[in-house]
Structures are given as C-alpha cells and as structure tokens.
Write an enzyme that holds these catalytic residues in place. Structure first.
Site, PDB file in Angstrom:
ATOM      1  N   SER A   1       0.827  -1.188   0.000  1.00  0.00           N
ATOM      2  CA  SER A   1       0.000   0.000   0.000  1.00  0.00           C
ATOM      3  C   SER A   1       0.876   1.258   0.000  1.00  0.00           C
ATOM      4  O   SER A   1       1.728   1.415  -0.868  1.00  0.00           O
ATOM      5  CB  SER A   1      -0.938  -0.056   1.206  1.00  0.00           C
ATOM      6  OG  SER A   1      -2.032   0.776   1.040  1.00  0.00           O
TER       7      SER A   1
ATOM      8  N   ASP B   1      -8.715  -4.014  -6.282  1.00  0.00           N
ATOM      9  CA  ASP B   1      -8.198  -3.445  -5.034  1.00  0.00           C
ATOM     10  C   ASP B   1      -8.961  -2.156  -4.725  1.00  0.00           C
ATOM     11  O   ASP B   1      -9.058  -1.275  -5.570  1.00  0.00           O
ATOM     12  CB  ASP B   1      -6.700  -3.152  -5.184  1.00  0.00           C
ATOM     13  CG  ASP B   1      -6.030  -2.804  -3.871  1.00  0.00           C
ATOM     14  OD1 ASP B   1      -6.557  -1.944  -3.130  1.00  0.00           O
ATOM     15  OD2 ASP B   1      -4.960  -3.360  -3.586  1.00  0.00           O
TER      16      ASP B   1
ATOM     17  N   HIS C   1      -7.408  -5.730  -0.710  1.00  0.00           N
ATOM     18  CA  HIS C   1      -6.283  -4.792  -0.759  1.00  0.00           C
ATOM     19  C   HIS C   1      -4.977  -5.533  -0.558  1.00  0.00           C
ATOM     20  O   HIS C   1      -4.760  -6.159   0.485  1.00  0.00           O
ATOM     21  CB  HIS C   1      -6.476  -3.736   0.328  1.00  0.00           C
ATOM     22  CG  HIS C   1      -5.432  -2.663   0.314  1.00  0.00           C
ATOM     23  ND1 HIS C   1      -4.927  -2.125  -0.850  1.00  0.00           N
ATOM     24  CD2 HIS C   1      -4.790  -2.027   1.330  1.00  0.00           C
ATOM     25  CE1 HIS C   1      -4.028  -1.199  -0.544  1.00  0.00           C
ATOM     26  NE2 HIS C   1      -3.928  -1.130   0.766  1.00  0.00           N
TER      27      HIS C   1
END
Length: 531
Positions: free
Chosen positions: A245, A471, A499
């Site tokens: 991320s 995502d 995610h």
C-alpha cells in the site's frame, strides 16, 4: 472516513489474512489486461497522462555527504523484546538539509533469519498508511511469511519517522477523536460545512501544538532517507524491501533516490506518485466503488443479504440507508451514536478484504433494523480504536505525511463542493465523501514539501510491482502506472478482490514473489494470477 489518501490495510486485517487460507490458486501469462482491470473508467488513461506530465524524482549523490557520516557509522544495539523479537533504536537528522540542527530517534524490530548460512540479508517490511506501525505489523505477521523467506532474511520493521515508536506525531485525545470521526463529511448546509471546517482546523492545530518541529519533517522522502541509514547499519550493501500500500510509495521513493542501492524490492498494492492529491482521491474513490460492486454482486447471491437481490437494488438501498443515518444517527451498544460518516467508514473498512464481507452483511442487517453497533465496530477497526477509547497515532501520522507530500487539492469548501459531481461520477456511493475528505490538508500548519512526480530509478535491479484488479484502496491502474514508470519495473497481476495480494495464500502470487525474493527471479512480463 476521516483521512486523506489512507491506503493502509489495518494490521489486524493483514494478520488475519496471513493466517487464513482465503484464496485459491491460478497463474497465467498474457500481454495486456482485460478491460475490467482498470476499475474506474478512464483510470489508466488518467494515470498515464499524469505520468507523462510529472517530472521524474532525481536520485541523490552516490557518495554519502560528510555531514551524514556519523549517522551511517552508528552501531545498533539489538536487545531482546516482545518475546522472540529484537529491538533497537538509532538516530537520524530531523532535517537532512541541516544535519547539525538536531536529530530524532527511530525504532526498529527484527526477527532473525532461521537459516544460518543461507541468510541473504535483511528484508525491510512496511505495511502502509501512511501511519501504519511496521514494528507492530512485523510482530503480528512474522510467522505468516513463507518459511524459506524467514530462513533467508532477517525480517525487519522500522516505524517511519512520526509513526508508532519513532518520534510519533500527536494530535487529538481519544475523546476528541471520537468526535472527529463522527463529524458529517457530506455537508448539506452552511452549518454542517462550518462544523467540518472547524473539525479539520482543530485537528491541525492540535497536531502543531503537540508535535512541534517534527510535524514539518515526516515526509516520505525523509522516511526513505532514514531507510538508507538503517540499510547501512544492518550491514547490507543493497536494500531488500517489501512494502504494501503506502509502503509502495515509500519503497518507490527509496528506489528513485538510491537506485544503485536497490536489492530485491516488492511493491504490493502500488500507489502512483505521478498523481496530484485531487486525482489520487478521486481515483481511489473509484477503487472503493469497484470493490463495492464486487461485494454487491456477491451479496445478491446470499440469503442473508439485507439490501436486496440485485446489484442495483443493493446499491440504491445503501444510499438510502446512509441518508437515513445522516438524518437520524443510530444507537449502539456502547452509548455512542453511529453517524453517516462512521457508517460510510464501516462499509469502506469491509472493502479491504473478502473475509470481512460476512461481517458487513451482519452490520448492514443490524443497521436496517435500527442498530448501529456492528457498523460502528467496523468503523472503529478502521481507525484502530481501542476498547478503552484510545487511538494509536495512525491518523495523526497519516494526515501529517500526506499533507507534506503533496499540495492540498482544494483551497476551500467552495472548491470541494464544486468537485462533488466529478468525484460522484467516479464513485456514486463514496465519491462525495472523498471529495470533502480531501479538504483536510487545506488547513494544515506546515507547507507541503513534495509534488507529483514519476519514479524512473534508472539502473536499479528489477522491481516487482503487484497489482490487484479490484483493489479498493490502491486501484489497479496505479500499479500499471508505477510499473511503467520504473525502468526495471515488472508488473505481477492478481485478478481478485481485496487490498494487496502477497501473503494471502494465493500460491501463484506468493510463489512468484518468493522465487524473486529467494533467487532474484522476477516474474515474466504479463504474469497474471487468478483466485
């Protein structure tokens, strides 16, 4: 959702995903993505257009400046901590442009490699955020990593500056955070607009009062430079790194600044550094809309789906539910009321991982019946609120880093309101919220130090970029863009939900990443993995 470009999957979500066999395996190679891969209509075109306009991040000189030599010459004193782990601290300059002006202390943790002579070095991990504690993350998920990876690498977590145990920034008390997370972020009139602005200003002023000079020195560039100091202190010539991320933005920044020092680098759930704050928030809204559509499609097949039997009916009833809660917040078992902002955050939290979908169905069932308890619990998970009402410094650091890294997208509420239609086009269910959410940095006390940019990392070793097609927080188009920017970028696609992808028990994704980490073999161009 009270944040700006929050991309970090909660540590609890990551730990649960690492411990559960959630996904089936499948792997193939193809030259181009399917049309549905971009998530938001036009997202790939927007990303490529932004990358074409943004200037590349320039590398730093290969020779370490003399003024920084004492920091690179420190000796780490690893001490046993938290059971099977070792902890250490080290110093870095508060301001790399003025190293003599003072320093701050950063905290790191490691799990020693179990393979003895097979050891390849240290693998630095970052779970994202910005604001996620890499120390807490490593201690939660170390055993979820492949045994061969654990044998070959010391797993190392470094809390970035401003985060967790590393000179953490501080803002609101727990009681005031409760109020902050409940504030209406889809204002319908001037009074609600004024209340939102007042909340953002209170947050910013509290951060400055409690954090002082540190608040102006928690940028991603500075955090990446800190990682290079740690690389040297653990004795590695190259930085081996796995970031998820926001951790991909941090890792890509390192690669751009120190391309010659890149070892084996995996960027999972990639951010696109070429986007400005407005475009980033808008395309992220589209990512959550794509994830919501996947949830709604699944929910329509379930007997316990409380919102309907078609995707359209489910979406329409969600909108109606948000409107009802906006007009009359729901009671909860805690005595706190569930507001529309918290209800939206609760739904968004469940988009991060498929295993949260059953909990969301229960929460929506309860909310339709007039009980907001379960939906508030999901919202509290998002913010990592403790049972005692306390909050980690996650949101404080999130705002501080984001507001330094890029200029605020709006100069005031008029611009945010004017952008509503654009954001709603990208995300009918979450776009308006994310347009107003983007107003937060408008009132930040420290001026931004960064701008949108591309990362070329010319001369770096191969860098693996992992993108998940649905995502929610880091749309697939961002991974496509980052992989295309990097001179040695190699895109690994996971056709699935949730995610990030690595460590979620998909043998195709995990196998490709592990082969790279252990043997340096980057996935072939066009490699795709399925559920």
């Amino acid at each position: 959702m009270r944040a700006t470009r929050r991309n970090r999957p909660a540590t609890a979500v990551l730990a649960a995903a690492a411990a559960s066999a959630l996904l089936l395996a499948g792997c193939s190679s193809s030259g181009s993505p399917a049309p549905s891969d971009t998530g938001t209509p036009g997202a790939s075109a927007s990303a490529s257009g932004a990358a074409a306009k943004a200037a590349p991040l320039q590398p730093l000189p290969e020779q370490t400046p003399a003024a920084l030599a004492p920091y690179y010459a420190q000796k780490l004193d690893w001490k046993s901590c938290d059971g099977e782990f070792e902890c250490a601290q080290f110093k870095v300059p508060l301001d790399y442009d003025r190293p003599a002006g003072g320093d701050i202390t950063l905290a790191a943790v490691r799990k020693r490699a179990s393979g003895g002579a097979q050891r390849l070095g240290s693998l630095l991990l970052n779970p994202g955020g910005p604001g996620g504690s890499a120390v807490d993350y490593l201690e939660a998920v170390a055993h979820g990593y492949d045994p061969k990876v654990r044998a070959a690498y010391d797993l190392v977590g470094l809390d970035p500056r401003g985060v967790g145990r590393s000179a953490p920034v501080s803002c609101l008390s727990g009681e005031r955070m409760d109020a902050y997370t409940a504030v209406d972020i889809t204002p319908d009139d001037q009074a609600e607009t004024d209340a939102l602005i007042a909340a953002d200003k209170e947050f910013a002023e509290a951060c400055k009062t409690k954090s002082g000079d540190v608040l102006g020195h928690v940028s991603t560039v500075e955090a990446a430079r800190d990682m290079d100091v740690l690389r040297a202190l653990v004795g590695d010539d190259k930085l081996h790194y796995l970031g998820k991320s926001y951790g991909t933005y941090l890792g890509a920044t390192y690669a751009g600044l120190f391309p010659g020092r890149v070892g084996r680098m995996v960027l999972d759930g990639a951010m696109d550094p070429s986007l400005d704050a407005r475009a980033g928030n808008r395309t992220q809204a589209g990512g959550f809309e794509t994830a919501w559509a996947a949830f709604a499609k699944d929910c329509a097949k379930r007997e316990d789906c409380p919102l309907g039997r078609t995707e359209k009916e489910i979406g329409d009833r969600l909108t109606a539910l948000f409107q009802q809660i906006d007009a009359k917040p729901l009671p909860t078992g805690s005595g706190r009321k569930l507001t529309e902002a918290q209800a939206t955050t609760g739904v968004i939290q469940a988009m991060y991982a498929e295993f949260l979908w059953p909990q969301l169905r229960t929460a929506l069932t309860d909310a339709v019946a007039g009980d907001g308890t379960t939906l508030l619990a999901l919202s509290d998970e998002y913010y990592e609120r403790g049972e005692d009402g306390s909050y980690p410094n996650l949101m404080a650091a999130n705002m501080a880093v984001n507001c330094l890294d890029l200029p605020a997208p709006f100069t005031g509420p008029e611009e945010a309101r004017a952008a509503e239609a654009d954001f709603a086009a990208a995300s009918p269910h979450f776009g308006r919220d994310m347009a107003w959410m983007a107003l937060s940095c408008t009132y930040w006390p420290d001026r931004p130090t960064g701008l949108p940019h591309t990362v070329r990392a010319v001369g770096a070793a191969p860098i693996v970029v992992v993108g998940t097609t649905r995502d929610p927080a880091t749309p697939y188009a961002w991974a496509q863009s980052l992989a295309g920017q990097l001179e040695t970028g190699r895109l690994l696609t996971y056709d699935g939900d949730g995610h990030t992808a690595y460590g979620r028990r998909n043998t195709c994704v995990d196998g490709a990443v592990n082969r790279y980490l252990l043997g340096g073999e980057a996935p072939a161009e066009g490699t795709r993995c399925a559920k």
